[in-house]
Motif scaffolding. Structure first.
Motif, PDB file in Angstrom:
ATOM      1  N   ASP A   1      -7.603  -7.541  -3.947  1.00 24.15           N
ATOM      2  CA  ASP A   1      -7.119  -7.099  -5.252  1.00 24.15           C
ATOM      3  C   ASP A   1      -6.231  -8.191  -5.826  1.00 24.15           C
ATOM      4  O   ASP A   1      -5.312  -8.663  -5.155  1.00 24.15           O
ATOM      5  CB  ASP A   1      -6.291  -5.817  -5.121  1.00 24.15           C
TER       6      ASP A   1
ATOM      7  N   ARG B   1      -3.297   3.737  -2.319  1.00 26.46           N
ATOM      8  CA  ARG B   1      -3.215   2.997  -3.577  1.00 26.46           C
ATOM      9  C   ARG B   1      -2.326   1.775  -3.353  1.00 26.46           C
ATOM     10  O   ARG B   1      -1.741   1.616  -2.304  1.00 26.46           O
ATOM     11  CB  ARG B   1      -2.645   3.892  -4.674  1.00 26.46           C
ATOM     12  N   LEU B   2      -2.245   0.933  -4.371  1.00 25.72           N
ATOM     13  CA  LEU B   2      -1.319  -0.192  -4.324  1.00 25.72           C
ATOM     14  C   LEU B   2      -0.137   0.110  -5.220  1.00 25.72           C
ATOM     15  O   LEU B   2      -0.316   0.481  -6.383  1.00 25.72           O
ATOM     16  CB  LEU B   2      -1.997  -1.480  -4.805  1.00 25.72           C
TER      17      LEU B   2
ATOM     18  N   GLN C   1       1.341   2.365  -9.907  1.00 27.04           N
ATOM     19  CA  GLN C   1       0.361   2.406  -8.835  1.00 27.04           C
ATOM     20  C   GLN C   1      -1.010   2.107  -9.411  1.00 27.04           C
ATOM     21  O   GLN C   1      -1.339   2.565 -10.514  1.00 27.04           O
ATOM     22  CB  GLN C   1       0.354   3.760  -8.141  1.00 27.04           C
TER      23      GLN C   1
ATOM     24  N   ASP D   1      -6.509   0.863  -4.899  1.00 25.30           N
ATOM     25  CA  ASP D   1      -6.727  -0.184  -3.900  1.00 25.30           C
ATOM     26  C   ASP D   1      -8.236  -0.341  -3.737  1.00 25.30           C
ATOM     27  O   ASP D   1      -8.888   0.424  -3.037  1.00 25.30           O
ATOM     28  CB  ASP D   1      -6.070   0.199  -2.577  1.00 25.30           C
TER      29      ASP D   1
ATOM     30  N   THR E   1       0.843  -1.195   0.000  1.00 24.54           N
ATOM     31  CA  THR E   1       0.000   0.000   0.000  1.00 24.54           C
ATOM     32  C   THR E   1       0.876   1.242   0.000  1.00 24.54           C
ATOM     33  O   THR E   1       1.984   1.243   0.548  1.00 24.54           O
ATOM     34  CB  THR E   1      -0.947   0.023   1.217  1.00 24.54           C
TER      35      THR E   1
ATOM     36  N   HIS F   1      -4.907  -5.903 -13.183  1.00 25.62           N
ATOM     37  CA  HIS F   1      -5.464  -5.678 -11.851  1.00 25.62           C
ATOM     38  C   HIS F   1      -6.931  -6.067 -11.892  1.00 25.62           C
ATOM     39  O   HIS F   1      -7.701  -5.458 -12.642  1.00 25.62           O
ATOM     40  CB  HIS F   1      -5.278  -4.209 -11.462  1.00 25.62           C
TER      41      HIS F   1
ATOM     42  N   TYR G   1      -4.098  -9.569  -2.960  1.00 23.73           N
ATOM     43  CA  TYR G   1      -3.736  -8.696  -1.831  1.00 23.73           C
ATOM     44  C   TYR G   1      -4.979  -8.144  -1.176  1.00 23.73           C
ATOM     45  O   TYR G   1      -5.754  -7.472  -1.776  1.00 23.73           O
ATOM     46  CB  TYR G   1      -2.857  -7.570  -2.363  1.00 23.73           C
TER      47      TYR G   1
END
Length: 135
Positions: free
Chosen positions: A116, A62-63, A108, A111, A58, A84, A135
């Motif tokens: 995800d 966001r991831l 990025q 999330d 994270t 994604h 995730y």
């Protein structure tokens, strides 16, 4: 071929909450490692000798996704994609450089609520590398 997974969380939830799936050429096993942050690192071997690594963590809501290929050969042109939750988030090409003959990309993604699924895939001259993190 060996596949390793490193998982870390500040407050460790049961590992079952983060499923790490690996699909690829001969990928057979995964193991987990925890330390002081919320990052998941998955590694494995590609179909013809290169190695791949996929990191997800994270970052400001966001991831952050980082994919890496290490082929030990400088100058190889690889096509890569990050998916994604089933949709292509980004794709491109990269050339291996440096003494290690590697490249990495970092992107990025949003999330989303729930789990995800992040997939990193790279291809060079018929060799395929693929890692998956839920995730």
């Amino acid at each position: 071929m060996t596949t390793t997974t490193h998982r870390s969380r500040t407050a460790l939830a049961p590992l079952a909450l983060v499923t790490i799936g690996l699909v690829g050429a001969g990928t057979t096993a995964a193991s987990a490692h925890s330390d002081d942050d919320d990052r998941v690192i998955v590694t494995g071997a590609c179909s013809a000798g290169a190695d791949w690594k996929l990191k997800v963590k994270t970052d400001d809501g966001r991831l952050e996704v980082e994919g890496e290929i290490d082929s030990n050969t400088v100058g190889q042109q690889w096509r890569w994609a990050i998916r994604h939750n089933g949709s292509v988030s980004d794709r491109g090409s990269a050339t291996t450089t440096g003494r290690s003959g590697s490249f990495s990309i970092e992107r990025q993604v949003v999330d989303l609520a729930g789990t995800d699924r992040v997939v990193f895939r790279a291809v060079h001259d018929g060799q395929t590398c693929r890692g998956v993190v839920n995730y």
